[in-house]
Each structure stands twice: as C-alpha cells, then as structure tokens.
Design an enzyme around this catalytic site. Sequence first.
Site, PDB file in Angstrom:
ATOM      1  N   LYS A   1       0.826  -1.216   0.000  1.00  0.00           N
ATOM      2  CA  LYS A   1       0.000   0.000   0.000  1.00  0.00           C
ATOM      3  C   LYS A   1       0.852   1.254   0.000  1.00  0.00           C
ATOM      4  CE  LYS A   1      -2.706   2.470   3.583  1.00  0.00           C
ATOM      5  NZ  LYS A   1      -1.658   3.356   4.121  1.00  0.00           N
TER       6      LYS A   1
ATOM      7  N   ARG B   1      -4.082  10.829   4.178  1.00  0.00           N
ATOM      8  CA  ARG B   1      -2.876  11.623   4.388  1.00  0.00           C
ATOM      9  C   ARG B   1      -2.007  11.638   3.137  1.00  0.00           C
ATOM     10  NH1 ARG B   1       0.326  13.976   8.100  1.00  0.00           N
ATOM     11  NH2 ARG B   1       2.577  13.737   7.882  1.00  0.00           N
TER      12      ARG B   1
ATOM     13  N   ASP C   1      -4.981   8.517   9.256  1.00  0.00           N
ATOM     14  CA  ASP C   1      -4.977   7.970  10.609  1.00  0.00           C
ATOM     15  C   ASP C   1      -4.648   9.043  11.646  1.00  0.00           C
ATOM     16  OD1 ASP C   1      -5.564   5.425   9.788  1.00  0.00           O
ATOM     17  OD2 ASP C   1      -3.473   4.802   9.652  1.00  0.00           O
TER      18      ASP C   1
ATOM     19  N   ASP D   1       4.644   0.438  11.695  1.00  0.00           N
ATOM     20  CA  ASP D   1       3.317  -0.084  11.363  1.00  0.00           C
ATOM     21  C   ASP D   1       3.089  -1.496  11.889  1.00  0.00           C
ATOM     22  OD1 ASP D   1       2.518   2.214  10.169  1.00  0.00           O
ATOM     23  OD2 ASP D   1       2.562   1.480   8.116  1.00  0.00           O
TER      24      ASP D   1
ATOM     25  N   MET E   1       7.734   6.591  17.558  1.00  0.00           N
ATOM     26  CA  MET E   1       7.499   7.513  16.448  1.00  0.00           C
ATOM     27  C   MET E   1       6.140   8.205  16.463  1.00  0.00           C
ATOM     28  SD  MET E   1       9.484   5.346  13.489  1.00  0.00           S
ATOM     29  CE  MET E   1       9.446   6.693  12.320  1.00  0.00           C
TER      30      MET E   1
END
Length: 426
Positions: free
Chosen positions: A22, A93, A117, A312, A334
């Site tokens: 993605k 985003r 997100d 992630d 992060m």
Amino acid sequence: MNQYFIEGGVPISGTIRASGNKNAALPCIAAALLSDEPVILRNIPDIEDVQVMLSIYRSFGGAVEVLGPNAYRMKLENISSSEVPLEYARKIRASILFAGPLLARTGKVVLPPPGGDVIGRRRLDTHFLTLTELGAQVEINDAFNFTATELRGADIFLDEASVTATENAVMAAVLAKGETILTNAASEPHVQDLCRMLSAMGARIDGIGSNILRINGVTKLSGCDFEIGADFMEVGSFIGLAAVTGGELSIEGPRFQDLRPAKIAFGKLGIVWEHEGTTLHVSKNQEMAVNCDLGGMIPKIDDAPWPGFPPDLTSIITVVATQVTGTVLVHEKMFESRMFFVDKLIGMGARIVLCDPHRAVISGPAKLAGSELQSPDVRAGMAMVIAAMCAEGRSVIRNVYQIERGYENLVARLSSLGARIRGVED
C-alpha cells in the site's frame, strides 16, 4: 462493510498471496503525474486508499483504465487542475504526495490539510522544508498553496527521515534543474519502489536504498510498466495471526529482504518462519516464548526508521506478545498515540502495563475474551482482528473502514484460511 463479527479460537491454515505494498502504491500513483505518456502499475492492492488516490488523479484530468486484477493504465497529457479536492484530501494523508509532482508539472498546488490515521502529531514541516529549498513558495491559509516559477536542485538535509517528505522531494527533484542531494532521506522499501519506478521512467537517481539520494534532474519523463513489491506489513500481520491462533500458513510472494527487521523482533517472541523459493511458511509448532536478553534481562522491541523495526507493525507485535510466555517491553518511538489502543486489549484480558504513550510492558500468555471493539486506525484495527481471532467467544469490531483502507479483501481472504469472520452493514 461497517463491522466485523469474529468467532475466536480457530487456528488458521492454508495458503495466501501477499498483496502489493500500500505504501508503495500511493506514491507511485502520484508519480504517474510526472509523465504525459501512459504509465502502467501492477500489483496495486484493491483497497480504499488506492481508490481515493486514483480519484484524485482523475480530478486533474487523468484517465485510469483497469487492465485486470490489481493492474491500471494511467495517462494524463494536460493537467486541468492543480487543486486537490477537499473531499479526497480529508480522507487520506497520502494526498500530500501530489504536491511534488504537481509543482514539477504545473508550478502550483492547492492542497487542503490532509487527513488519514490519527496516531499522534504528524508533522508536515519537512515537506515544506524540502519543497521550498527546491524553489517553491508556500502560503498557508485554509489550504497549503505552493507555487514555483522554476524548481532548481539543492543540497538538502531533511530534519527528519520522513517517508512522504522524502517521496515528495524526490518527485519534485527528478524534473528540477541541476543536481539535488537529499541527506537523512527515508529508505523504506516503498521509497525504494518509488525511486525504481522513476528510474524506469528515465529519472537519474543514485543511492537508492540508502539515506543519501543524488538526483540529477531531467527535462522529461517517459511512461513505464512497473510492478510494486509485496506489502511486508501485511505479511507481518499474517505471520502474527498464524502464530497466535496456532495455525499453519504459507504466504506467497513476499520480498524476504524486506522482512529482516521483523524477523529479529518476532524471533524475540519465539516465532520463526522458513522460506522456499518465493513462499514463506509459518509452522504451527512455534516456541511462543520470550527469548530473554543476556543475563535474563527483559528484551525490548522498539521501532525506528528503516532499516529498524517498522512502526506499522508495532500494534501487531503488541497483540502477539500477549500470547507468548514471558515479559517484553514494546517501545513505540514515532507516534505518541499509537499505543492507546492497548486499553481495548486490557479489557479483553491482556496483561499490559502502559507506562506512558510510548512504552508498554506485556506479560503473557493471557487468555483473551471476545469483546466489542472499535478500530482507531489501519494497523491497530488489524491488531484487533488478530486479538479477536485468538480470543474465546465472539467479538464485534466497528469502524472497519479504517482496516479496509490498508488490507485487501480481508474478510474473504481470512475466510479462505478457515477464520470465522464476516462483515456486515450497520
């Protein structure tokens, strides 16, 4: 679908193919703007974020043709608008990724504040830094207005190794006049894929895969036929799912070099895999026990810019740790809100101490009970799916739009592995 109903306690088994990355698909779609010739992209995941990016591309006057499963032909000769529509910008985003290509092609961009997100403060400053050093001017009111009479190469030190800011800078620099040097550039596999695509279009980029990129601008880019790599975040999610359900899973098509950081982290939890050819295999005979550091010290799993452990996957490995014998510290460096979803895991029976917004101590194994959950973002949503799959009883997960933004045909694919999951409308 609006919600998932999941019956837990069922081991998954079978074979699944990894979807395209993605985070590579989105910048590659934006990069198609850089040429007035046809661009063919393959292995593009069929997810909501991709469809939003394609809609933005069409809003500029672009034509998008579906060539087959996960393959698109894109062409945009004359850009009719340099404004990203508000309705799409607020959804994703990655809409900010059109700033670099539009500046390079038209010299102007109107970009509403991007959505996506909510996982903590997500700075845009580095985008402004890189694009202004290349010659753009920025005005900020209700939208970000970028203009540039001419883009010129520059020696730029990024104040943080931002993935999307690196991608924007690269896409602007490939058509800028002269040489651009990007130091402290992000080097994630999806950044590498974007650079390889641009190289296939005729861009001159050296240092791909490192944190110093040298780009010599060209006057024109051609079209290309490019296939993006597998989504190593999705692969990591499926590895975790197989382990916690006691299942056995084969995953076709991953890029094994992209999984090296994850392999170290999962190994700390006693989870290993093998690969043969292009297939990764997770056996059902996992140790599922924390491997302590020297002297019996509690190990730490912490994320970092590439080639560190991917942020992630932090949500995913947190859930996996609840099913492993022993104690581990997960340190999310992060994003300051990413760990807040653990209160839902605690409500299911997980033994977690949230030390602060960034650190959680997890002790396992814990018997999880089905619960009613709400997905706050893509990765935490998938983590909740994994928790529900290994819990006893039924779980309901709402706001699954957030999950389906990043995982292709999730219900059908998991059902094919024996999972008891169904998607329903409210």
